[in-house]
Motif scaffolding. Structure first.
Motif, PDB file in Angstrom:
ATOM      1  N   LEU A   1       7.736   4.469   4.299  1.00  0.00           N
ATOM      2  CA  LEU A   1       7.231   4.965   3.014  1.00  0.00           C
ATOM      3  C   LEU A   1       5.898   5.700   3.149  1.00  0.00           C
ATOM      4  O   LEU A   1       5.335   6.161   2.156  1.00  0.00           O
ATOM      5  CB  LEU A   1       7.024   3.792   2.043  1.00  0.00           C
ATOM      6  N   VAL A   2       5.387   5.794   4.366  1.00  0.00           N
ATOM      7  CA  VAL A   2       4.035   6.371   4.537  1.00  0.00           C
ATOM      8  C   VAL A   2       4.012   7.838   4.134  1.00  0.00           C
ATOM      9  O   VAL A   2       4.863   8.615   4.560  1.00  0.00           O
ATOM     10  CB  VAL A   2       3.569   6.256   6.007  1.00  0.00           C
TER      11      VAL A   2
ATOM     12  N   ARG B   1      -4.981   9.672   0.838  1.00  0.00           N
ATOM     13  CA  ARG B   1      -6.335   9.542   1.381  1.00  0.00           C
ATOM     14  C   ARG B   1      -6.458   8.280   2.246  1.00  0.00           C
ATOM     15  O   ARG B   1      -5.961   7.199   1.889  1.00  0.00           O
ATOM     16  CB  ARG B   1      -7.320   9.491   0.207  1.00  0.00           C
ATOM     17  N   MET B   2      -7.177   8.410   3.374  1.00  0.00           N
ATOM     18  CA  MET B   2      -7.378   7.282   4.284  1.00  0.00           C
ATOM     19  C   MET B   2      -8.847   6.879   4.268  1.00  0.00           C
ATOM     20  O   MET B   2      -9.729   7.729   4.331  1.00  0.00           O
ATOM     21  CB  MET B   2      -6.965   7.693   5.693  1.00  0.00           C
TER      22      MET B   2
ATOM     23  N   ARG C   1       0.832  -1.205   0.000  1.00  0.00           N
ATOM     24  CA  ARG C   1       0.000   0.000   0.000  1.00  0.00           C
ATOM     25  C   ARG C   1       0.868   1.257   0.000  1.00  0.00           C
ATOM     26  O   ARG C   1       0.708   2.138  -0.845  1.00  0.00           O
ATOM     27  CB  ARG C   1      -0.862  -0.022   1.271  1.00  0.00           C
ATOM     28  N   HIS C   2       1.781   1.309   0.970  1.00  0.00           N
ATOM     29  CA  HIS C   2       2.566   2.538   1.120  1.00  0.00           C
ATOM     30  C   HIS C   2       3.538   2.733  -0.038  1.00  0.00           C
ATOM     31  O   HIS C   2       3.727   3.853  -0.505  1.00  0.00           O
ATOM     32  CB  HIS C   2       3.298   2.528   2.463  1.00  0.00           C
ATOM     33  N   ALA C   3       4.108   1.624  -0.515  1.00  0.00           N
ATOM     34  CA  ALA C   3       5.055   1.746  -1.634  1.00  0.00           C
ATOM     35  C   ALA C   3       4.353   2.260  -2.887  1.00  0.00           C
ATOM     36  O   ALA C   3       4.954   2.954  -3.703  1.00  0.00           O
ATOM     37  CB  ALA C   3       5.718   0.400  -1.907  1.00  0.00           C
ATOM     38  N   MET C   4       3.078   1.921  -3.043  1.00  0.00           N
ATOM     39  CA  MET C   4       2.348   2.293  -4.268  1.00  0.00           C
ATOM     40  C   MET C   4       1.455   3.509  -4.063  1.00  0.00           C
ATOM     41  O   MET C   4       0.710   3.892  -4.969  1.00  0.00           O
ATOM     42  CB  MET C   4       1.486   1.108  -4.746  1.00  0.00           C
TER      43      MET C   4
ATOM     44  N   TRP D   1      -5.370   3.118   5.315  1.00  0.00           N
ATOM     45  CA  TRP D   1      -6.258   2.222   6.036  1.00  0.00           C
ATOM     46  C   TRP D   1      -6.564   2.766   7.413  1.00  0.00           C
ATOM     47  O   TRP D   1      -5.656   3.025   8.199  1.00  0.00           O
ATOM     48  CB  TRP D   1      -5.532   0.887   6.170  1.00  0.00           C
ATOM     49  N   LYS D   2      -7.827   2.912   7.702  1.00  0.00           N
ATOM     50  CA  LYS D   2      -8.230   3.239   9.062  1.00  0.00           C
ATOM     51  C   LYS D   2      -8.873   1.988   9.647  1.00  0.00           C
ATOM     52  O   LYS D   2      -9.923   1.553   9.193  1.00  0.00           O
ATOM     53  CB  LYS D   2      -9.209   4.406   9.047  1.00  0.00           C
TER      54      LYS D   2
END
Ligand SMILES: Nc1nc2c(c(=O)[nH]1)N[C@H]1C(S)=C(S)[C@@H](COP(=O)(O)OP(=O)(O)OC[C@H]3O[C@@H](n4cnc5c(=O)[nH]c(N)nc54)[C@H](O)[C@@H]3O)O[C@H]1N2
Ligand SMILES: Nc1nc2c(c(=O)[nH]1)N[C@H]1C(S)=C(S)[C@@H](COP(=O)(O)OP(=O)(O)OC[C@H]3O[C@@H](n4cnc5c(=O)[nH]c(N)nc54)[C@H](O)[C@@H]3O)O[C@H]1N2
Ligand code: SF4
Ligand SMILES: [Mo]
Length: 705
Positions: free
Chosen positions: A357-358, A363-364, A135-138, A143-144
């Motif tokens: 990477l965050v 958007r969350m 997720r973070h890399a792309m 995610w909440k």
């Protein structure tokens, strides 16, 4: 072969760890019959929390791992969405297709259109959380996490500042009053009962606070069957009695808490008569319980998640967590409270989750608001694009998520590309475009924190997976390679990832942990009991939490513990309050596929007070309809004494197809976020109840007399 009735001495039992979403995180011993087959599963004696005891559903794990319906090959949809018609394809083709669709959607709508969606089918950190690295890399939507612990965490942290507490094993040895608050460990974590019953045998009193007479309540000396969502009122009235009757520990309060005078003045206005009106308990019950709590030498409260799943659940958890501070229970061996021990398991998740990477500007999206999100609710989508591509691992939202009608409509969208990595063709997987077959915990390596105890455990693969099943970690790394995502975590095996993570966390390496049966991270007495202070700069427990700091609607919460009246109250149209607690031999939707569990749970059932049944003309085993503005579900009824009138209990998350009308219980639950900052409200639903399965009578057909 050994003779019948004799233990088989040649059997090889391998150590493992239960991966399921359960605070017990049991140490297991698994009989390995051959390279791909297991036999018995039993609790390990090596871990004193497990103490040789595990639940029945995991004891018969052979039924699940060797289930004839396990997915063993990647599949591609060939019928309409949701039809469940698939044809096999190769792993390479499947992964190429997923990567190609993710790239295409992202190039049209931006990367936030992709939403990797997961949860806790396995609690292993490598296999569960690696999806965040991708997720973070792309720069996919963030995610909440709200479906399980959000409300309970917020409520506990508000006062204490840290998710840790007193060990239940210590309470079992030294406490004279154990309160099981808002949980049913007979169903959900058998080990709590092992230790609580040991205390009872020693002479301790066992009290349970729960809206219905659970198996746990049946074993208790005292059962407070309050109305759902009213624990804050009960806790305030208990504090009222403690202050009024000189049972508060003022030396402790002055040394360790933030605003004791203010609290005492506030709860003086919250007498048992007031709480009786809200909770439905009698004044005598409330006063009797308060005195027992206040006079106990070392009272201990096990705070569970169950009572937090209401709009006011965090406020209620906080209110309950105030009790041990008022009486100074934290000072006593065996006294205090426990909600969870997660803070002890200090694992640096950077490598696994790609935390380096965050980008906080991405958007969350709120996990529990999947239905509104997929049906285009602007508020739920935030400022980003529609979600048009998803990868799901370890979760079954077509059963477990609130507002199922929207979830199902969303998952059926033709313009949504869905890849589901699963062990079974779940009701969620049936909506997928691509289904990937997943390993089970005995078929891969991983490590496990625990919420219920203090031991951090590594587990090694025990058997080979069937067919072409692959672990989550491998799938994430393969997708990363195809998508061009870069991070050291994508270059390591699961075992290497564990070792690297353990090294940066200052913990034993994986082999040492495995060999020794886990690393115990328990704190010494002083710290476990917060006698060096609570986890805030001023070291004081907060009766006046900084709710606004949690964000969301925190600023709207009451300043001091109270009954926070934001629940879905009963009305003349919807006179029942429904709770939907866990079934004993399911684990959320998991195990609904195993024959042993299905036979024991039988069918979806609504438990009602016998007087309500009488008033509505409902008899045992008859069909009843439960409904609200979101729809209606039809199931069988059972009169059950021990719960208040106006409370309906539906245990277990059954498959949608097990219900008469084909939609499950989460059709009725709301995706509205709880206070302060989100969290699913599964036990906070007002419903109407009607005998039978027919349509509601037309208004003019109702006799006005
Ligand atoms: N067999 C089985 N085990 C499970 C699960 C399962 O589905 N089945 N689920 C697992 C998961 S994901 C989790 S998070 C844990 C949860 O486990 P725990 O944290 O121990 O909580 P639960 O046992 O779920 O709590 C359920 C109880 O809360 C009660 N309750 C509901 N509303 C209220 C309320 O307003 N006030 C009070 N006082 N009580 C209330 C319900 O009646 C029910 O008895 O269990 C895990 N273990
Ligand atoms: N009405 C109602 N709804 C609830 C609750 C409630 O009390 N009442 N409880 C809520 C709570 S507390 C929770 S935590 C959620 C849980 O919701 P989920 O996390 O969705 O839990 P499960 O339904 O157990 O689904 C887990 C899925 O993961 C799959 N799985 C297991 N291990 C692996 C693996 O290694 N790899 C892959 N790829 N898949 C795997 C399993 O086959 C299973 O289908 O449900 C929530 N929903
Ligand atoms: S009690 Fe919980 S942790 Fe233990 S075996 Fe059962 S599901 Fe697993
Ligand atoms: Mo959960």
């Amino acid at each position: 072969m050994s003779a019948p009735g004799r233990p088989d001495r040649t059997a090889r039992f391998e150590p493992s760890v239960c991966p399921h979403d359960c605070t017990s995180v049991c140490a297991l011993e698994v009989e390995r019959l051959d390279a791909g087959t297991i036999g018995r599963v039993r609790g390990s004696e090596r871990n004193s929390y497990t103490a040789g005891v595990i639940c029945e559903k995991v004891a018969r794990y052979a039924q699940r791992i060797h289930h004839p319906d396990r997915l063993t090959r990647p599949l591609r949809r060939v019928g309409p969405k949701g039809s469940g018609r698939f044809a096999p394809i190769s792993w390479d083709d499947a992964l190429d297709l997923v990567a190609e669709r993710f790239e295409r959607q992202a190039s049209v709508h931006g990367s936030e259109t992709v939403w990797p969606y997961y949860y806790a089918g396995t609690m292993g950190l490598v296999q569960r959380d690696g999806i965040h690295r991708l997720r973070h890399a792309m720069r996919y939507s963030r995610w909440k996490s709200t479906i399980c612990v959000a409300l309970a965490d917020a409520g506990w942290l508000a006062g204490t500042g840290a998710k840790r507490g007193v060990d239940l094993r210590e309470a079992a040895a030294h406490s004279d009053l154990i309160v099981i608050w808002g949980g049913n460990p007979v169903n959900t974590q058998v080990n709590v009962m092992t230790h609580a019953m040991a205390a009872k045998k020693r002479g301790a009193t066992l009290a349970v606070v729960d809206p219905y007479r659970t198996g746990t309540a049946e074993r208790a000396d005292l059962h407070l069957a309050l109305r759902p969502g009213t624990d804050g009122a009960l806790a305030c009235a208990v504090m009222h009695v403690l202050f009024a009757e000189g049972l508060a520990d003022w030396d402790y309060l002055r040394a360790y808490t933030d605003a004791p005078e203010e609290l005492a003045a506030h709860v003086a206005q919250r007498p048992p008569q007031w709480a009786a009106g809200i909770t439905g308990l009698t004044v005598e019950t409330i006063v009797g319980f308060a005195r027992r709590y206040g006079r106990a030498a070392a009272p201990f409260i096990r705070c569970h998640h169950g009572f937090s799943r209401s709009r006011n659940g965090a406020a209620n958890m906080h209110a309950v967590s105030c009790l041990p501070a008022v009486v100074g229970a934290w000072k006593k061996p065996g006294g205090g409270a426990l909600y969870g021990q997660t803070a002890l398991h200090r694992v640096d998740a950077t490598l696994i989750e790609g935390l380096d990477l965050v980008d906080p500007s991405v958007r969350m999206l709120d996990q529990s608001r999947l239905g509104p999100i997929l049906t285009g609710d602007r508020d739920a989508l935030g400022d980003g694009p529609a979600v048009t591509a998803m990868l799901m691992q370890n979760t079954n939202p077509a059963m477990v998520c609130p507002e199922l009608d929207k979830v199902h409509r969303g998952l059926a969208r033709e313009d949504l590309f869905l890849c589901v990595h699963e062990q079974f063709l779940t009701e969620t997987a049936a909506f997928a475009d691509v289904v990937l077959p997943a390993t089970m915990f005995l078929e891969h390596d991983d490590f496990y924190t625990a919420s219920g105890h203090t031991v951090f455990q590594v587990a090694r693969k025990v058997v080979e997976p069937p067919g072409e099943c692959r672990e989550n970690h491998w799938v994430i790394c393969e997708l990363a390679r195809r998508l061009g995502a870069r991070h050291p975590g994508f270059e390591m095996s699961a075992w290497e990832l564990m070792d690297a993570t353990l090294a940066r966390s200052g913990l034993w390496d994986a082999a040492t942990n495995h060999e020794r049966g886990g690393q115990d991270l328990a704190l010494p007495f002083e710290r476990a009991h917060f006698l060096d202070g609570f986890a805030w700069p001023d070291r004081r427990f907060r009766f006046r939490p900084d709710w606004a700091a949690f964000g969301g609607r925190g600023a709207q919460m009451p300043a001091l513990p109270d009954h926070f009246a934001v629940i879905d109250e009963a009305t003349p149209d919807k006179p029942f309050r429904m709770i939907t607690p866990p079934a004993r031999t399911f684990l959320n939707s998991t195990f609904t596929e195993t024959p042993g569990s299905r036979a024991r749970e039988r069918r979806p059932t609504a438990l009602l007070n016998p007087l309500d049944c009488e008033a509505l003309g409902i008899v045992e085993d008859a069909l009843v309809t439960l409904g609200n503005e979101r729809g209606e579900v039809v199931l069988h009824a059972r009169p059950k004494p021990g719960q208040q009138r106006g409370v309906v209990v539906v245990e277990g998350i059954w498959p949608n197809r097990s219900f008469e009308a084909g939609v499950g219980i989460n059709l009725l639950t709301s995706a509205e976020p709880g206070y302060p900052a989100g969290g699913a409200v599964f036990h906070d639903t007002a419903v109407w109840v009607r005998a039978g399965s027919g349509p509601a009578p037309a208004p003019d057909a109702i006799d006005p007399s």
